[in-house]
Structures are given as C-alpha cells and as structure tokens.
Design an enzyme around this catalytic site. Structure first.
Site, PDB file in Angstrom:
ATOM      1  N   TYR A  29       8.135  16.312   0.445  1.00 33.79           N
ATOM      2  CA  TYR A  29       7.974  17.594  -0.252  1.00 33.79           C
ATOM      3  C   TYR A  29       7.864  17.389  -1.750  1.00 33.79           C
ATOM      4  CZ  TYR A  29       8.873  19.153   4.358  1.00 33.79           C
ATOM      5  OH  TYR A  29       8.766  19.317   5.700  1.00 33.79           O
ATOM      6  N   HIS A  51      14.776  13.284  11.901  1.00 31.13           N
ATOM      7  CA  HIS A  51      13.655  13.285  12.850  1.00 31.13           C
ATOM      8  C   HIS A  51      12.784  12.031  12.693  1.00 31.13           C
ATOM      9  CE1 HIS A  51      11.081  15.871   9.881  1.00 31.13           C
ATOM     10  NE2 HIS A  51      10.889  14.602   9.666  1.00 31.13           N
ATOM     11  N   HIS A  52      13.056  11.256  11.659  1.00 30.68           N
ATOM     12  CA  HIS A  52      12.392   9.947  11.548  1.00 30.68           C
ATOM     13  C   HIS A  52      13.114   8.893  12.376  1.00 30.68           C
ATOM     14  CE1 HIS A  52       9.785  11.126   8.132  1.00 30.68           C
ATOM     15  NE2 HIS A  52      10.765  11.957   7.883  1.00 30.68           N
ATOM     16  N   SER A  61      12.943   6.624 -13.409  1.00 32.68           N
ATOM     17  CA  SER A  61      11.892   7.280 -14.191  1.00 32.68           C
ATOM     18  C   SER A  61      11.653   8.702 -13.697  1.00 32.68           C
ATOM     19  CB  SER A  61      10.603   6.448 -14.101  1.00 32.68           C
ATOM     20  OG  SER A  61       9.485   7.255 -14.332  1.00 32.68           O
ATOM     21  N   SER A  62      11.516   8.851 -12.365  1.00 34.17           N
ATOM     22  CA  SER A  62      11.250  10.179 -11.816  1.00 34.17           C
ATOM     23  C   SER A  62      12.422  11.118 -12.026  1.00 34.17           C
ATOM     24  CB  SER A  62      10.971  10.096 -10.318  1.00 34.17           C
ATOM     25  OG  SER A  62       9.703   9.593 -10.109  1.00 34.17           O
ATOM     26  N   HIS A  99      12.567  11.990   3.586  1.00 32.46           N
ATOM     27  CA  HIS A  99      11.882  13.226   3.964  1.00 32.46           C
ATOM     28  C   HIS A  99      11.698  14.194   2.806  1.00 32.46           C
ATOM     29  CE1 HIS A  99       9.693  15.485   6.824  1.00 32.46           C
ATOM     30  NE2 HIS A  99      10.118  16.515   6.163  1.00 32.46           N
ATOM     31  N   SER A 159      -2.342  26.938  -5.459  1.00 30.68           N
ATOM     32  CA  SER A 159      -2.016  28.350  -5.667  1.00 30.68           C
ATOM     33  C   SER A 159      -2.467  28.855  -7.034  1.00 30.68           C
ATOM     34  CB  SER A 159      -0.505  28.563  -5.543  1.00 30.68           C
ATOM     35  OG  SER A 159      -0.038  27.952  -4.383  1.00 30.68           O
ATOM     36  N   HIS A 193       0.841  -1.197   0.000  1.00 27.76           N
ATOM     37  CA  HIS A 193       0.000   0.000   0.000  1.00 27.76           C
ATOM     38  C   HIS A 193       0.879   1.253   0.000  1.00 27.76           C
ATOM     39  CE1 HIS A 193      -3.083   2.919   1.219  1.00 27.76           C
ATOM     40  NE2 HIS A 193      -2.281   3.282   2.224  1.00 27.76           N
ATOM     41  N   LYS A 195       3.035  30.222   3.522  1.00 27.07           N
ATOM     42  CA  LYS A 195       2.161  29.817   2.420  1.00 27.07           C
ATOM     43  C   LYS A 195       0.701  29.827   2.852  1.00 27.07           C
ATOM     44  CE  LYS A 195       5.197  27.068  -0.346  1.00 27.07           C
ATOM     45  NZ  LYS A 195       5.261  25.956  -1.267  1.00 27.07           N
ATOM     46  N   GLU A 198      11.198  13.380  -0.033  1.00 26.14           N
ATOM     47  CA  GLU A 198      10.116  12.751  -0.797  1.00 26.14           C
ATOM     48  C   GLU A 198       8.752  13.342  -0.417  1.00 26.14           C
ATOM     49  OE1 GLU A 198      10.062  10.743  -3.268  1.00 26.14           O
ATOM     50  OE2 GLU A 198       8.013   9.996  -3.297  1.00 26.14           O
ATOM     51  N   THR A 232       6.081  27.100   5.657  1.00 29.69           N
ATOM     52  CA  THR A 232       4.770  26.495   5.410  1.00 29.69           C
ATOM     53  C   THR A 232       3.670  27.415   5.926  1.00 29.69           C
ATOM     54  OG1 THR A 232       5.902  24.425   5.886  1.00 29.69           O
ATOM     55  CG2 THR A 232       3.541  24.316   5.561  1.00 29.69           C
ATOM     56  N   ASP A 277       6.343  21.457 -26.567  1.00 26.27           N
ATOM     57  CA  ASP A 277       6.400  20.124 -25.958  1.00 26.27           C
ATOM     58  C   ASP A 277       7.457  20.191 -24.861  1.00 26.27           C
ATOM     59  OD1 ASP A 277       6.348  17.375 -25.371  1.00 26.27           O
ATOM     60  OD2 ASP A 277       5.967  16.859 -27.459  1.00 26.27           O
ATOM     61  N   ARG A 316       1.893   1.274  15.017  1.00 29.78           N
ATOM     62  CA  ARG A 316       1.508   1.027  13.628  1.00 29.78           C
ATOM     63  C   ARG A 316       2.063  -0.336  13.210  1.00 29.78           C
ATOM     64  NH1 ARG A 316       5.494   5.132  10.343  1.00 29.78           N
ATOM     65  NH2 ARG A 316       4.411   4.292   8.545  1.00 29.78           N
ATOM     66  N   TRP A 337       7.454  -0.061   3.762  1.00 31.49           N
ATOM     67  CA  TRP A 337       8.059   0.675   2.645  1.00 31.49           C
ATOM     68  C   TRP A 337       9.423   1.230   3.013  1.00 31.49           C
ATOM     69  CZ3 TRP A 337       8.771   6.005   0.965  1.00 31.49           C
ATOM     70  CH2 TRP A 337       8.676   6.926   2.001  1.00 31.49           C
TER      71      TRP A 337
END
Lengths: 559, 358
Positions: free
Chosen positions: A273, A318-319, A185-186, A269, A284, A85, A345, A271, A342, A114, A464, A150
């Site tokens: 963002y 922090h993880h 790919s990314s 982390h 926006s 998941h 924004k 990721e 943040t 293009d 979890r 993951w």
C-alpha cells in the site's frame, strides 16, 4: 503571472533568462540544494537509473525462462537476478519515484514554500544513492550479491547450526545494510511529508481541502512509519544471527524461522500500500481534470484510503498460509475486507467520468490503463485471499502475475500518467503527446503479453523462483510469450525516457496551467520559482485554481 | 486556456476489443489442472465459484470504465462549457460499499468451508487403528538441500542395531552436482484411502508441492507440519519444491505414483520383507563374526562391522530407488547412471544426516 527576470536557483525553463554558469557552480548547487523541487528531480533521476538496472535484471530472467532447460545464466546468477530485481524495483525505483512526485507536489499542493525540514529532505535523498551503491557493491564481492529472494527467509539467509552460511559470501549482509539505509531514508521522508502537511498548509486549506494526492502521501507516510522500522529491526536480528551468533531464527537454539516471516510481512504487506496509495492519488488528480468534473466522493475517497491503510496492517499473514503456522480463517477474512474500500475507489473513479467531457490525453490514457490493470491485480488478489486456493497458488507464477498486475499498473501506468500530467509543471514544457499514445499502446500490450501467460502457467503449477523447467511440463509457450511481452514493456520505457530527454529542451512551451487543472500547484508559474508562490488564490474548496478560473461555476453554487 | 476539442476515442474502443479477446483466450485456457485428490476437488469447486464471480466483476467493471470513457468523451462540436459538477452521492457510496461487502461475505462462507475441508484430519487416536487395517497410510517427507526423502513408518523392521528402519525412497542429492538436474525419487501412494504426510526439514525451509493436488505445505525446520490427502486418480504426477531453498531449488523435484491400494500394500510389504531378510542376514553375519571373534579372542573390530551393515541397508534402499527412476525417467539413462556413481556418497551423506538428526 510572475515576471521574474533572474533568480539564482532558476531551473532552465520558460520566462527565465538563461544564465550560463560554470559547471562547477551548477554541480555544487545541485549537490548542496535543499529545494524540494530539485530534490524531487534528483529522486526521479536516481529512480530512473535503478529502474534501468532492475529492468535489465528482469530481462536476464525472461531470456533464461523463455525456453525450457535454458542455460543462458547459471542457477546462482538467476537467483541473484530475481533477488536484486525485486529489491531494486521496490526500494530503489518505486519508493524513490513516489518520493520524487511527493517532493515535487506536496509543498506545491498545500501552498508551502518548501518541505518542513529541507535539510532532512536532502539527507533522505542522498541516502538513496548511498543505499543503492551498498546494494550494488555486492556484485563485486567474491560470491556475488544476495541470492535468497527479497523476502530473505531464514534459515536460507541465515547461518546453519554449525555457523556456516547457507548463502556464502557477504551478499546478504550488504543487502541488509542497504535495506536499513533505504528504510531510514523513507522514514525520514515520511516524517517530513507529515509535518509539512500538518504545519505548513496555506491559509484556508483545511484538511478536507487538501488535494487527494497529498492525502494519499500522508496516509502512505503513516504506513511507512509504522512498518519500515519493524523490518529494519527484523533485519538487524538477521544480521546479528548471521554475524554474532544471535540464532533468533534457529529452532535448535529455541528460535523460530516463522518469527522472521511475521516480522517481514508485517512490513511487507503495508509496503504494497505504501507503493500503491500515492499512485491512486495521482490517478485521482488526473481523472477529474480530464473529465472536467470534480472527483466523485472526495470524502469517501479519503475514508477508503484510511480504511485500506488500517486493514492493510491486519492482513500480513496471508503471505504465510502455507507455513502451517497461521490461523487461516482470520487472515482470509481480513484480506477479503480490503477489497471493499478498494472497490469503493474503483467505483468513485468510474463515476467521476459520468457525464464528463473526457479528453484522451496521454495522462488520461495511462490513468485509465491503471484502472483497468489494477482491477485485474485486485481480482486475482481475491483468489489468494480465500486461503484454500492460496494453498495451490502460493509461490507459483500466479502470484508473480498478480502482484505485477498491481505493482506494474502502479509503477508504470500510474507513474507515467503522473509524469505526463505534471511534466509541464516541472519543466514548463509539454511531453510529446503522440509519443505518449504510442507508448501507452506498447505498454498496454506489453503488460498483458508478459503477465497474462504467467498467470496461466502459474495456475498450471509453475513455481516461482526457479531458473529452469523441463519441456514435459508444458510451460514453454507461456514463458516464451511472456518474454516477448517484456520487449514491448522495455520499448515503452525507452520511448518514455527519450520523450523526457527531448522534451526537456525542445518540448512545446506549456504555459502555467495547460490542462486547466484544479489543485494549488497550478496556481504558480511553470516551472515554479524557488520560493514557489508569488500569490495564492482564495482556498474555499479542494479545487482552488478551478474556483478562480471558473467563477461561473462558483456563482451558480455548482462547484 | 481552452484546448482544441478532440474526438480521439479510437484507443479506448480498440482496448475494448482487445480485452474481449483476452478474456476469451484466458477463459478458455484459465483453470487449474484437474485435481487428483478429494481435498483438491474441494479446492477446484471453490476455484470455479471464485473464477465465475471474478469474470463477472471483471467484465462489469472494465465494461463500466470503457463505457464511461467512450460515451462521455469530449465531442468535436463541444462548446467548451463545463459539464455538471457532481461532487458525489452518499447513497451511491453506501450501495457500492455494501455490494462488495456482501460479495466477499458470501465468498468467505465458501472459503471457510473449504479451509475446514483442507484442514480436516483423522483424529490421532483413530489413525493407528485405520493403519492397522490398511485403511490409512502415514508418510514421512523430509526435505533437505536439494532432495526429497520419503519414509513409510508403518512398514519398518528392526535392523541389526535394534532400531526400527522404515521402507525409504531417497532422492539423489544434487548437492554435489549443482549445475545438473538430478534424477527424481518417486513416492508411491495408495488410491482411495487417507494418506497422512508429515513434513520435516533438515536445513532450510522447503515446500512440498504436487500441482495436481492443488495443495502445498511448507517443511519448516523446528516444526512438523502435517496434512492428509485421499488420492482419487491413479497415475504418475510431478511434484517440486515450491519455497526457494538455495542454488538447486529448481532441481528439487519428485514424482508421485498413485497406485491401487492392493498393489501398494503388496509392494510395501515386499519391501518390508526384503528389509527384514537383509537385516536378519546382517544379524546372522554379525553373530557369526562375533563368534569368530570370540574364537580368535584377540580381535576388536565390532564397531566397524556394525557400520558396514548399516551402509548395506542404505545401499539396498538406494538400489530400489534407482530401479523406479529408470521406469519413470527414461529421458537420460546415461546421465542417471553417471549421477548414481557420482552421488552415491551424497545419498549416504544425506541419509546419515537424516539418522543423526532423528
């Protein structure tokens, strides 16, 4: 506007003469296309398919956890379900779906015909179904897919001293392969976006006139280039450890399992963002258009986006507070700092509505939903950032709830907003607004019913990644409500799918610029011809189409 | 290209009511469990500050969003003219950069002190002195798939092999019965004095988590993490592994029984004495055997008998554990017995692994 009668690449839409072509020709056209719009559409289709798979896996977990000591699935199947998941939703739904919007809109927003590298673009897309297939093939393997979550921490995802794998079978190896493919790919896609914006902007479009969505895609692309190769390298080390005796993470051979965690979160982390910044860009675009005002603080917004990206590369540990291997004070401090840009924004979005004339279209409602839910995600993040509180909250359902408030608000509210807003541009037809509002209410209720109870059981200490819990722990009610909430989210997603399928054929014809919107993509026809633009308006601000349509505002200098 | 003006602000207004109700509900229920340690009290008070600020910010910002949305909605009689095109205001940007910055700096000061509270420990040279006076306790915690083992190094005796053998509390290894929730070991700790936990992991990463201490720390292979807690409430509390460690991760539970310090030390001393007695008995038996062997002078089974006696030790510890289990886990006596017979070998196996690695 354009009066094209027939173009060989014409998507079915308004103003086009429908020419029936043999299926084979249509098929060949789609699989060989290098048109950024068709590739964008294919990204969206692929991402939707994977979203359904990821959603079904979430359903399996919600059924299993609905009541204490349930035995709907075995522990292994449960562990595989949350692993897949998470992986699918991050790498095969959110990232491709953002790539779909980016592919569609970035060339249009900067006035290009293009992407800079159309063939690389096609390659990057086709690696998505390839990576997805590799990942899903693990369901056919003897011991099933990866069951180590993951994050795949060694030693669990690695082999023991004696060389036997803690997770039997080749699920982990296929998972590593899939993530490597999707990461490449990314990375390719990101390079393409950056070059497109740097080299192919229309005359007059300076960097400070580039639409906010494109800006966020650029910053996202830089983050992706900085972080994705790192995790690919880390996963290569894991693969070598598993299969070739690398033992990078094995303390008995001088390795360190914490090393992997640093590598993973140095990617993990940013990721977040990578997933959230473009959605902030979408919102926006939408809030100003439906408030009939420009974005409040365009430059401040760009600066805040850059700050988030820069700070986002400094907070990864922090993880890892509970590993006991971290300077907690430092990472608590940098994590706190992220809430400043943040917050800027958030205030800019709110101020954009001030004295506006707000129209509650579905797109606007979803954008508001994003603000409201993202705020919860952000505030709960501060709890974790304190360090001390994180020792109690880490790896509990509080964290699950926190990042779902962030990612679901991005994934569902933000992306639905984007699709309600841009669907007319993509197809020439409107999505049904009534369905959109029903869907919004369902989703708003669903998200809160699902994730608020999770926050409460998490505070109470529910860890979890557990497939079951005992009755005496008192987490039953919260989990049951959460499982009912899942049904509402699923209904909202199904409604959206139906809305898209029906509106593609029967939706109200939209015209070129149904929202009286501002950015350059609205200067061409809807859907755009394959070469995108017949003509470009003068670009003298970040809102060229607005300037052209509202000369009165420009004349008074009030633009 | 003008759209027909609408006046549809029902949804935002409904959202406002809904959010109000949600906050009320969450506010009543939200909260961590009451802490049972001094360190947890520090976390709890930090939590109250953060939660209070969070609620204020939540209400202020959500309120501002909804206020703007409802107040500045397009009215029915709208003339279609453009509202004032405000592009921004640098002074405001500065204000709402500095305000959150100030808030997080204040929060950081609180968080900083709290982190120091959590990481404070009795210096290594002092702890031995405290332990000798029964004013501190050390516990070795070992995590392995999928069981917790606890040992008290301060209550040890010399076993028949000449090694120090501490009082141990062993969980049943559910390794052999993956789809059944195993019974849980109960760790006993004294009230009111510092307890130093040292965390070891034998295979993968585990995380030692007692929700009501508001703290957890990972047990990482190749590292020995340690932390201190001073328990402030007696009672029996649940604990659980909090880091995914494989199939039966969810079954890796334990309990903590916080008991008055006197009771605890009496219990620990009696366990130690029991261990000593049985070790002495073992040694005596061994000596007797050796004497018999010497007499017979044609026997060579010394190695085997040493093994036998070490297994006896393990069994006595196991029996003790199952004794506590029946007290605290009356839910499934039948299952517990069958587990005990099934997993006897599992426990020994785990214990052997433990001693080998040590």
């Amino acid at each position: 506007m354009t009066t094209h009668t027939f173009t060989p690449d014409q998507s079915p839409g308004v103003g086009a003469v429908r020419v029936t072509r043999p299926y084979r020709a249509v098929f060949l056209d789609w699989i060989t296309t290098t048109d950024h719009k068709k590739i964008g559409t294919m990204y969206a289709i692929a991402a939707s398919v994977f979203f359904l798979i990821g959603g079904i896996l979430a359903g399996i977990m919600r059924i299993q956890l609905a009541i204490p000591e349930n035995d709907f699935v075995t522990r292994d199947v449960f562990n595989q379900s949350f692993t897949m998941h998470g992986t699918i939703m991050v790498f095969l739904f959110l990232m491709p779906m953002l790539a779909a919007l980016g592919n569609w809109m970035v060339p249009l927003q900067v006035g290009a015909a293009d992407m800079a590298y159309p063939k690389v673009n096609a390659l990057a897309f086709w690696m998505i179904p390839l990576g997805g297939t590799v990942l899903l093939l693990s369901y056919l393997m003897p011991n099933g897919p990866h069951a180590g979550s993951w994050v795949s921490y060694p030693p669990l995802a690695d082999v023991s001293e004696s060389g036997t794998a803690f997770l039997p079978g080749h699920g982990v190896d296929l998972w590593i392969g899939a993530i490597a493919i999707l990461g490449i790919s990314s990375t390719l896609g990101s390079i393409n976006f950056i070059v497109t914006v740097y080299k192919m902007r229309a005359p007059g479009m300076t960097m400070l006139r580039v639409p906010i969505f494109t800006w966020t895609v650029i910053v996202q692309s830089f983050l992706a280039i900085f972080s994705l190769p790192v995790v690919t390298a880390g996963l290569a080390m894991l693969w070598i450890s598993r299969n070739l005796g690398g033992r990078f993470f094995d303390p008995s051979a001088g390795g360190d399992p914490i090393l992997y965690q640093h590598i993973f979160w140095y990617f993990g982390h940013p990721e977040v963002y990578i997933l959230v910044l473009p959605v902030m860009g979408v919102v926006s675009e939408i809030i100003p258009v439906f408030s009939r005002k420009p974005l409040f603080g365009y430059k401040a917004f760009i600066f805040a986006t850059l700050s988030i990206a820069a700070l986002g590369t400094m907070v990864w540990a922090h993880h890892m507070f509970t590993t006991g291997a971290i300077q907690v004070h430092f990472f608590a401090f940098t994590s706190f700092l992220i809430s400043v840009p943040t917050g800027v924004k958030m205030f800019n979005w709110t101020a954009t509505m001030y004295k506006g004339k707000i129209e509650f279209t579905s797109a606007m409602l979803f954008a508001l939903g994003f603000l409201m839910m993202f705020l919860i995600g952000g505030i709960t993040g501060v709890f974790n950032a304190t360090g001390g509180l994180d020792f109690s909250l880490h790896d509990t359902y509080f964290v699950v709830s926190h990042f779902h408030y962030v990612l679901v608000s991005a994934a569902l509210f933000g992306l639905f907003a984007g699709f309600y807003y841009w669907f007319p541009k993509m197809s020439g037809r409107m999505l049904n607004e009534t369905v959109g509002k029903v869907q919004f209410v369902l989703l708003f209720l669903g998200v809160n019913f699902t994730f608020l109870p999770q926050m409460l059981v998490g505070l109470d200490g529910m860890p979890r990644r557990i497939p079951t819990y005992t009755e005496e722990e008192g987490w039953g009610l919260g989990n049951l409500i959460s499982s009912y909430g899942y049904i509402l989210i699923a209904l909202a997603a199904i409604l959206f799918l139906l809305n898209v399928l029906l509106s593609m054929r029967r939706g109200k014809i939209s015209g070129d610029n149904p929202w009286d919107a501002y950015a350059l993509e609205w200067a061409t026809s809807s859907p755009p011809p394959y070469y995108n633009f017949d003509r470009l308006p003068l670009i003298r601000s970040e809102r060229p189409v607005f300037d052209e349509n509202h000369p009165e505002a420009v004349a008074t200098g009030d633009h | 290209m003008r759209r027909s003006p609408t006046n549809d602000c029902r949804i935002p207004s409904a959202l406002f009511l809904l959010l109000g109700a949600t906050v009320l509900l969450a506010g009543c229920a939200a909260g961590q469990p009451d802490s049972i340690t001094e360190e947890g009290d520090s976390v709890r008070s930090l939590y109250k500050w953060v939660f209070g600020l969070a609620v204020l910010i939540f209400l202020a910002v959500e309120g501002a969003i909804l206020f703007m949305a409802v107040k500045f909605r397009r009215r029915k009689n709208d003339d279609g003219s453009l509202p004032p095109q405000i592009h921004g205001d640098n002074r405001l940007e500065v204000v709402w950069t500095i305000t959150p910055l100030a808030i997080v700096l204040v929060l950081f000061v609180l968080a900083y002190q709290n982190i120091n509270d959590l990481q404070a420990e009795v210096p290594a040279d002092e702890i031995q002195a405290l332990v000798d006076q029964d004013k501190a306790l050390r516990v070795d915690v070992t995590g392995l798939q999928w069981v917790w083992q606890f040992a008290y190094p301060d209550f040890a005796w010399q076993n028949s092999e000449g090694d120090m053998s501490p009082v141990k509390i062993l969980g049943e290894n559910t390794n052999t019965i993956p789809e059944t929730a195993g019974s849980v070991p109960t760790l006993r700790v004294p009230l009111g004095i510092p307890v130093q936990f040292k965390l070891h992991a034998l295979d993968v990463i585990h995380s030692f988590y007692i929700p009501q201490t508001l703290y957890k720390l990972d047990a990482v292979p190749g590292r020995v993490n340690h932390f201190e807690m001073t328990f402030t409430e007696t009672g029996i509390y649940n604990g659980q592994c909090a880091e995914l460690c494989g199939t039966s991760h969810a079954d890796m539970r334990f309990r903590v029984e916080v008991m008055p310090a006197d009771d605890f030390f009496a219990w620990a001393a009696s366990e130690q004495a029991k261990g000593e007695t049985s070790a002495l008995a073992d040694i005596a038996a061994e000596e007797a055997e050796e004497a018999a062997e010497a007499e017979a002078a044609n026997d060579d089974g010394t190695g085997t008998s040493a093994n036998d006696s070490s297994e006896e030790n393990t069994e006595s510890a196991t029996e003790d554990t199952s004794g506590t289990e029946t007290e605290t886990n009356p839910a499934s006596p039948g299952e517990a017995t069958s587990n005990a017979t099934d997993t006897g070998s599992g426990v020994e196996q785990a214990d052997q692994v433990l001693s080998e690695r040590e």
